[in-house]
Design an enzyme around this catalytic site. Structure first.
Site, short mmCIF file in Angstrom:
data_model
loop_
_atom_site.label_atom_id
_atom_site.label_comp_id
_atom_site.label_asym_id
_atom_site.label_seq_id
_atom_site.Cartn_x
_atom_site.Cartn_y
_atom_site.Cartn_z
N GLY A 73 0.85 -1.18 0.00
CA GLY A 73 0.00 0.00 0.00
C GLY A 73 0.88 1.23 0.00
O GLY A 73 2.03 1.18 0.46
N GLN A 81 2.86 10.00 1.43
CA GLN A 81 4.17 9.34 1.45
C GLN A 81 5.03 9.71 0.25
O GLN A 81 6.24 9.47 0.25
CB GLN A 81 4.02 7.82 1.53
CG GLN A 81 3.42 7.36 2.84
CD GLN A 81 3.31 5.86 2.85
OE1 GLN A 81 2.33 5.31 2.35
NE2 GLN A 81 4.31 5.21 3.40
N HIS A 88 -2.77 7.43 6.82
CA HIS A 88 -1.84 8.38 6.21
C HIS A 88 -2.56 9.62 5.69
O HIS A 88 -2.05 10.73 5.85
CB HIS A 88 -1.08 7.72 5.05
CG HIS A 88 0.12 6.95 5.47
ND1 HIS A 88 1.19 7.51 6.12
CD2 HIS A 88 0.42 5.64 5.32
CE1 HIS A 88 2.10 6.58 6.36
NE2 HIS A 88 1.66 5.43 5.89
N HIS A 119 -4.51 1.24 7.35
CA HIS A 119 -3.16 1.80 7.49
C HIS A 119 -2.97 2.97 6.52
O HIS A 119 -2.51 4.04 6.91
CB HIS A 119 -2.12 0.69 7.22
CG HIS A 119 -0.71 1.14 7.28
ND1 HIS A 119 0.13 0.81 8.32
CD2 HIS A 119 0.03 1.91 6.45
CE1 HIS A 119 1.33 1.35 8.11
NE2 HIS A 119 1.28 2.01 6.98
N GLU A 120 -3.34 2.76 5.26
CA GLU A 120 -3.19 3.84 4.26
C GLU A 120 -4.15 4.98 4.53
O GLU A 120 -3.80 6.15 4.34
CB GLU A 120 -3.38 3.28 2.84
CG GLU A 120 -2.40 2.18 2.45
CD GLU A 120 -0.94 2.50 2.71
OE1 GLU A 120 -0.54 3.68 2.58
OE2 GLU A 120 -0.18 1.58 3.05
N CYS A 140 5.96 0.21 7.80
CA CYS A 140 5.59 1.35 6.95
C CYS A 140 6.81 1.78 6.16
O CYS A 140 7.91 1.89 6.72
CB CYS A 140 5.08 2.50 7.83
SG CYS A 140 4.60 3.97 6.91
N LEU A 141 6.63 2.04 4.88
CA LEU A 141 7.75 2.46 4.04
C LEU A 141 8.35 3.79 4.50
O LEU A 141 9.53 4.03 4.29
CB LEU A 141 7.30 2.57 2.58
CG LEU A 141 6.86 1.25 1.93
CD1 LEU A 141 6.26 1.51 0.55
CD2 LEU A 141 8.00 0.26 1.85
#
Length: 192
Positions: A45, A50, A152, A148-149, A106-107
């Site tokens: 995702g 991000q 963000h 999760h996304e 998380c990236l």
């Protein structure tokens, strides 16, 4: 084009994102770039904040998780074989089911993984890449990635769910990420 992923400590990760209209500049290219960026960094995702955009856009491919699960693990999750989808202007309308733990990463916060509790099911209204409206309910792994996304685009991070003591124990690792003292195999940009 692979875009740099912004690191923890970058202010845009704490901004509540804005809805967009179909005439958002270069939207089709941005979506393509987000897919390419997500796959090149082995993510499942990726949200627009991000990649340094304060808009309500994220992409999810939970199929990547199901591809890598052992056969006997696949039965644990009701949403197999997963989804691959673009979410624009998403807004949660309902959370249902028991909360369950899953080890998330998380990236934007590389090298840190923690068990996070989230609802089993989410109902969300959104438009797709063609600006067709949808109200859909997701569960299992797909719901978790969506939540999760979604966080963000609301200016939240998965570490916000940790207890204060756990956050304190991670402080030096988080500070290192903010200072660019982390090695990753994908392109990142760090706070200035």
């Amino acid at each position: 084009m692979i875009l740099p992923i912004v690191a923890y400590g970058t202010p845009i990760l704490r901004v509540v994102s804005k809805d967009i209209t179909p005439d958002y500049p270069n939207l089709e290219q941005l979506i393509a770039d987000m897919w390419e960026t997500m796959y090149s960094s082995n993510g499942v995702g990726l949200a627009a904040p991000q990649v340094n955009r304060d808009i309500r856009l994220f992409v999810v491919d939970s199929q990547q998780i199901f591809i890598n699960l052992e056969e006997d693990e696949k039965d644990k999750y009701p949403d197999g074989p997963g989804i691959k989808q673009v979410f624009i202007n998403a807004h949660i309308t309902a959370l249902n089911g028991e909360e369950w733990a899953y080890n998330e990463g998380c990236l934007s916060i590389p090298k840190i993984r923690e068990d996070i509790f989230r609802s089993e099911e989410v109902t969300i209204e959104y438009v797709d890449e063609n600006f067709e409206p949808h109200v859909s309910t997701f569960n299992g792994i797909s719901a978790r990635i969506i939540l999760h996304e979604y966080d963000h685009i609301e200016g939240k991070l998965f570490i916000d769910y940790l207890k204060p003591l756990k956050r304190k124990l991670l402080k030096s690792k988080l500070d290192d990420i903010t200072r660019g003292k982390v090695n990753v195999d994908y392109k990142m940009s760090f706070p200035r």
